[in-house]
Write an enzyme that holds these catalytic residues in place. Structure first.
Site, mmCIF file in Angstrom:
data_model
loop_
_atom_site.group_PDB
_atom_site.id
_atom_site.type_symbol
_atom_site.label_atom_id
_atom_site.label_comp_id
_atom_site.label_asym_id
_atom_site.label_seq_id
_atom_site.Cartn_x
_atom_site.Cartn_y
_atom_site.Cartn_z
ATOM 1 N N ILE A 188 0.825 -1.202 0.000
ATOM 2 C CA ILE A 188 0.000 0.000 0.000
ATOM 3 C C ILE A 188 0.862 1.254 0.000
ATOM 4 O O ILE A 188 1.967 1.254 0.542
ATOM 5 C CB ILE A 188 -0.981 0.009 1.203
ATOM 6 C CG1 ILE A 188 -1.952 1.187 1.125
ATOM 7 C CG2 ILE A 188 -0.240 -0.049 2.525
ATOM 8 C CD1 ILE A 188 -3.135 1.097 2.084
ATOM 9 N N CYS A 189 0.360 2.280 -0.645
ATOM 10 C CA CYS A 189 0.914 3.626 -0.624
ATOM 11 C C CYS A 189 2.280 3.668 -1.318
ATOM 12 O O CYS A 189 2.380 3.406 -2.498
ATOM 13 C CB CYS A 189 0.966 4.129 0.820
ATOM 14 S SG CYS A 189 1.143 5.904 0.994
ATOM 15 N N HIS A 190 3.349 3.969 -0.586
ATOM 16 C CA HIS A 190 4.698 4.042 -1.152
ATOM 17 C C HIS A 190 5.400 2.679 -1.174
ATOM 18 O O HIS A 190 6.517 2.573 -1.683
ATOM 19 C CB HIS A 190 5.556 5.036 -0.360
ATOM 20 C CG HIS A 190 5.200 6.466 -0.593
ATOM 21 N ND1 HIS A 190 4.116 7.064 -0.002
ATOM 22 C CD2 HIS A 190 5.783 7.425 -1.357
ATOM 23 C CE1 HIS A 190 4.040 8.329 -0.390
ATOM 24 N NE2 HIS A 190 5.043 8.576 -1.212
#
Length: 184
Positions: free
Chosen positions: A105-107
């Site tokens: 998730i995300c970065h």
């Protein structure tokens, strides 16, 4: 199921660790905190220090074959540190080599880029990783959750903390299906 959560000692976005962790534990599975160093990892609420979490296993002593799946929480500093650690990158790559499901998730896809496992895959992420993912050979989409089945394993990706409910539901579903398939 036994699920590895890989983080650096500092910089993990706390909610991206705790919400999937809670979802895995609430579903009756075993979450295991794996890090590049023993002791504790420091969670962050964006740029502010939050809680600390006890490391269960050091990545140098871990093997993908000991787990049913891998979760890579985000935060900017967390995957940036992981992608510079050879053992962490090899650990991530091993999940792909063994055909085990991975959720990021995300970065967190920065670590996937370093492990060279995104080429030909379709992913989502925090929008600033779009160019990095495309340059690494992935197709980037702006979706709450993307489940990519076009590779050696199933890959679940998500954009940000607002997507955590869908991310957690998807990773539990995919990881459960894959464990059932492997166990007959």
């Amino acid at each position: 199921m036994r699920i590895a959560f890989l983080t650096a000692p500092e910089g993990v976005e706390q909610v991206e660790l705790t919400e999937p962790w809670k979802a895995v534990a609430d579903a009756g599975h075993e979450p295991v905190l794996v890090s590049t160093q023993s002791g504790e990892v420091q969670g962050f609420d964006h740029l502010d220090k939050a809680d600390t979490f006890r490391v269960d296993q050091v990545v140098a002593e871990a093997s993908a074959g000991d787990f049913d799946g891998l979760v890579l929480p985000g935060g900017v500093a967390n995957p940036d540190a992981l992608r510079t650690d050879e053992k962490a990158v090899a650990f991530v790559r091993d999940f792909f080599d063994q055909g085990l499901p991975v959720a990021a998730i995300c970065h967190a896809p920065w670590t996937l880029i370093e492990a060279d496992v995104v080429r030909g895959r379709t992913l989502t992420s925090w929008p600033s990783l779009r160019t990095d993912l495309r340059n690494a050979g992935a197709e980037w989409v702006d979706e709450q959750v993307k489940i990519c089945e076009g590779g050696p394993n199933k890959l679940v990706t998500s954009r940000k903390p607002d997507d955590l409910k869908a991310f957690c539901d998807s990773l539990l579903s995919v990881f459960g299906e894959e464990a059932s398939r492997r166990n007959g």
